[in-house]
Design a protein around this motif. Structure first.
Motif, PDB file in Angstrom:
ATOM      1  N   ASP A 100      -0.343 -38.144  77.740  1.00  0.00           N
ATOM      2  CA  ASP A 100       1.038 -38.087  76.678  1.00  0.00           C
ATOM      3  C   ASP A 100       1.797 -36.838  77.097  1.00  0.00           C
ATOM      4  OD1 ASP A 100       2.392 -37.744  74.320  1.00  0.00           O
ATOM      5  OD2 ASP A 100       0.805 -36.828  73.361  1.00  0.00           O
ATOM      6  N   ILE A 101       2.814 -37.172  77.873  1.00  0.00           N
ATOM      7  CA  ILE A 101       3.378 -36.096  78.326  1.00  0.00           C
ATOM      8  C   ILE A 101       4.324 -35.137  77.371  1.00  0.00           C
ATOM      9  CG2 ILE A 101       5.602 -37.184  78.626  1.00  0.00           C
ATOM     10  CD1 ILE A 101       5.658 -36.069  81.708  1.00  0.00           C
ATOM     11  N   VAL A 102       3.993 -33.804  77.700  1.00  0.00           N
ATOM     12  CA  VAL A 102       4.691 -32.706  76.850  1.00  0.00           C
ATOM     13  C   VAL A 102       6.210 -32.803  76.923  1.00  0.00           C
ATOM     14  CG1 VAL A 102       5.004 -30.280  76.392  1.00  0.00           C
ATOM     15  CG2 VAL A 102       2.785 -31.086  77.188  1.00  0.00           C
ATOM     16  N   GLU A 103       6.717 -32.964  78.120  1.00  0.00           N
ATOM     17  CA  GLU A 103       8.310 -32.953  78.100  1.00  0.00           C
ATOM     18  C   GLU A 103       8.990 -34.276  78.231  1.00  0.00           C
ATOM     19  OE1 GLU A 103      10.380 -30.381  77.963  1.00  0.00           O
ATOM     20  OE2 GLU A 103       8.800 -28.818  78.004  1.00  0.00           O
ATOM     21  N   GLU A 104       9.051 -34.730  76.955  1.00  0.00           N
ATOM     22  CA  GLU A 104       9.710 -36.157  76.932  1.00  0.00           C
ATOM     23  C   GLU A 104      10.847 -36.277  77.491  1.00  0.00           C
ATOM     24  OE1 GLU A 104       8.520 -38.709  73.452  1.00  0.00           O
ATOM     25  OE2 GLU A 104       8.531 -36.796  72.371  1.00  0.00           O
ATOM     26  N   TYR A 105      11.299 -37.554  77.844  1.00  0.00           N
ATOM     27  CA  TYR A 105      12.591 -37.585  78.566  1.00  0.00           C
ATOM     28  C   TYR A 105      13.038 -36.859  79.834  1.00  0.00           C
ATOM     29  CZ  TYR A 105      13.247 -39.841  74.032  1.00  0.00           C
ATOM     30  OH  TYR A 105      13.122 -40.602  72.693  1.00  0.00           O
ATOM     31  N   ASP A 106      12.214 -36.205  80.317  1.00  0.00           N
ATOM     32  CA  ASP A 106      12.121 -35.452  81.605  1.00  0.00           C
ATOM     33  C   ASP A 106      11.551 -36.067  82.835  1.00  0.00           C
ATOM     34  OD1 ASP A 106      12.020 -33.427  83.499  1.00  0.00           O
ATOM     35  OD2 ASP A 106      11.785 -31.782  82.266  1.00  0.00           O
ATOM     36  N   ASN A 107      12.646 -36.693  83.610  1.00  0.00           N
ATOM     37  CA  ASN A 107      12.017 -37.397  84.549  1.00  0.00           C
ATOM     38  C   ASN A 107      11.193 -36.799  85.734  1.00  0.00           C
ATOM     39  OD1 ASN A 107      13.009 -39.969  83.866  1.00  0.00           O
ATOM     40  ND2 ASN A 107      14.745 -39.942  84.716  1.00  0.00           N
ATOM     41  N   GLU A 108      11.718 -35.393  85.699  1.00  0.00           N
ATOM     42  CA  GLU A 108      11.207 -34.513  86.895  1.00  0.00           C
ATOM     43  C   GLU A 108       9.722 -34.104  86.411  1.00  0.00           C
ATOM     44  OE1 GLU A 108      12.046 -30.178  88.800  1.00  0.00           O
ATOM     45  OE2 GLU A 108      13.782 -31.035  87.584  1.00  0.00           O
ATOM     46  N   ALA A 109       9.467 -33.883  85.420  1.00  0.00           N
ATOM     47  CA  ALA A 109       8.251 -33.500  84.643  1.00  0.00           C
ATOM     48  C   ALA A 109       7.352 -34.724  84.852  1.00  0.00           C
ATOM     49  CB  ALA A 109       8.135 -33.127  83.171  1.00  0.00           C
ATOM     50  N   ALA A 110       7.752 -36.421  84.294  1.00  0.00           N
ATOM     51  CA  ALA A 110       7.090 -37.127  84.531  1.00  0.00           C
ATOM     52  C   ALA A 110       6.564 -37.499  86.125  1.00  0.00           C
ATOM     53  CB  ALA A 110       7.602 -38.099  83.805  1.00  0.00           C
ATOM     54  N   GLN A 111       7.716 -37.295  86.757  1.00  0.00           N
ATOM     55  CA  GLN A 111       7.563 -37.606  88.218  1.00  0.00           C
ATOM     56  C   GLN A 111       6.393 -36.525  89.029  1.00  0.00           C
ATOM     57  OE1 GLN A 111       9.128 -40.445  90.041  1.00  0.00           O
ATOM     58  NE2 GLN A 111       7.461 -40.007  91.210  1.00  0.00           N
ATOM     59  N   ALA A 112       6.510 -35.541  88.434  1.00  0.00           N
ATOM     60  CA  ALA A 112       5.190 -34.651  88.886  1.00  0.00           C
ATOM     61  C   ALA A 112       3.891 -35.033  88.729  1.00  0.00           C
ATOM     62  CB  ALA A 112       5.558 -33.300  88.412  1.00  0.00           C
ATOM     63  N   VAL A 113       3.899 -35.592  87.563  1.00  0.00           N
ATOM     64  CA  VAL A 113       2.540 -36.002  87.118  1.00  0.00           C
ATOM     65  C   VAL A 113       2.104 -37.584  87.934  1.00  0.00           C
ATOM     66  CG1 VAL A 113       1.082 -37.114  85.224  1.00  0.00           C
ATOM     67  CG2 VAL A 113       2.779 -35.168  84.819  1.00  0.00           C
ATOM     68  N   VAL A 114       3.075 -38.318  87.936  1.00  0.00           N
ATOM     69  CA  VAL A 114       2.674 -39.382  89.188  1.00  0.00           C
ATOM     70  C   VAL A 114       2.568 -38.976  90.339  1.00  0.00           C
ATOM     71  CG1 VAL A 114       4.160 -41.464  90.171  1.00  0.00           C
ATOM     72  CG2 VAL A 114       4.663 -40.976  87.522  1.00  0.00           C
TER      73      VAL A 114
END
Length: 359
Positions: A100-114
């Protein structure tokens, strides 16, 4: 001989007990060592979120009943902390990541997790926090699970459609064979608000048409919008109450043009409309909202509202548990046993809201 049998029984009992251990500072673990080797690692943006507390309880129960070891992490609304927790879980041998990502709508943050999951070749399920299709589809072992906010108008329409089919004669107060309705929306510039306004009546009419009932009729035949919107875009109690009071002065039993159904895009506006109905001493008009707020639930139990929709945390937990099992089963589709209507493309599962009727 009896001693040997007793010792054997003890070994069986202890072997059957779950291996609950002490969690670390930011995690609750199910291993004696506090490590997460082979476990599912689950990251919540915050333990303080009431909805997520329900998801967590449901998911933990589902995983425990399936014998799946897991470790929960509280990311404390801190994306940097969450990234560190994910790295730690991977290093300790986690077998899957639910984030459940902290920074919603942040592609950079989500991509780092991916990228972390992809480098470790671990399945990744994003849930709750908003993540874009573009990010999810960069990894073939990644999917996203979210509440079906876009389809909530459809779900509301189903709820109301069911109610009308069971109570048609009672709702048709002037017995003219059709039902006159008013609908309140929160913000004319908000896509979710307009989607709810558009799709709820469509779904209601689909239900009525199946039983050869006439479509519901918007109370103001001259209106081109077919809704009343909060002029401040605030989805407010006051706006709906003011609108409803004005409507009731013109549309009432004396004038022979009754309002017979109230639909609102959230509970606050439903409550405002319900308050105006009570002040005008108008009874037996069903009022439906969305949100299942505590005030909305109390109004339903008191008979001032008829129904609402709630974010169903148990359903989210159950869906996540199903997907975990699908990922863990060789050769099985990620979307196995998920209703087709809840699957979007190859990247997302939508968890519908549930009815709240006070029953």
């Amino acid at each position: 001989m009896l001693v040997k049998k007793f010792l054997c029984m003890l070994l069986v009992v202890f072997a059957a007990l779950p291996l609950w251990g002490c969690g670390g500072q930011n995690g609750d673990t199910q291993t004696e060592t506090g490590k997460s080797a082979g476990e599912i690692a689950i990251f919540y943006h915050s333990y303080e979120d009431d909805y997520l507390a329900g998801v967590r309880s449901s998911l933990n129960e589902e995983l425990a009943s399936a014998g799946v070891l897991h470790q929960d992490y509280n990311s404390e609304n801190n994306q940097s902390l969450q990234n560190e927790q994910i790295a730690q879980a991977i290093a300790e041998g986690a077998s899957m990541l639910l984030v459940d990502i902290v920074e919603e709508y942040d592609n950079e943050a989500a991509q780092a997790v991916v990228n972390q999951a992809k480098a470790a070749k671990l399945p990744l399920i994003f849930f709750h926090g908003e993540v874009s299709e573009w990010v999810v589809t960069t990894y073939d072992q990644c999917i996203y699970v979210r509440r079906d906010d876009a389809g909530v108008g459809i779900t509301q329409g189903r709820m109301i459609g069911d109610y009308l089919l069971e109570n048609y004669k009672k709702v048709d107060r002037n017995q003219d064979g059709k039902i006159s309705y008013v609908i309140f929306t929160g913000d004319e510039t908000d896509e979710d608000s307009l989607s709810r306004t558009q799709y709820s009546p469509i779904m209601i009419n689909n239900y009525l048409n199946r039983e050869k009932k006439p479509a519901i009729v918007y109370f103001d035949r001259m209106s081109t919008k077919r809704y009343l919107a909060d002029p401040k875009g605030a989805w407010s109690f006051d706006a709906a109450k003011d609108y409803m009071s004005d409507v009731l002065r013109r549309y009432n039993e004396k004038n022979g043009n009754l309002i017979e159904l109230v639909i609102a895009c959230n509970d606050e506006m439903a409550l405002g409309a319900a308050a105006a109905l009570r002040e005008a001493d108008v009874e037996s008009v069903p009022v439906f909202g969305i949100g299942a707020t505590e005030a909305g639930k109390r109004a339903i139990h008191a008979g001032y509202m008829t129904g609402t929709l709630e974010k169903d945390s148990p359903s989210m937990g159950e869906t996540l548990a199903l997907l975990v099992n699908n990922f863990r089963t060789p050769g099985r589709s990620y979307f196995y046993d998920v209703p087709p209507g809840e699957v979007e493309g190859t990247w997302r599962v939508n968890v519908p809201y549930s009815y709240y009727l006070g029953e």
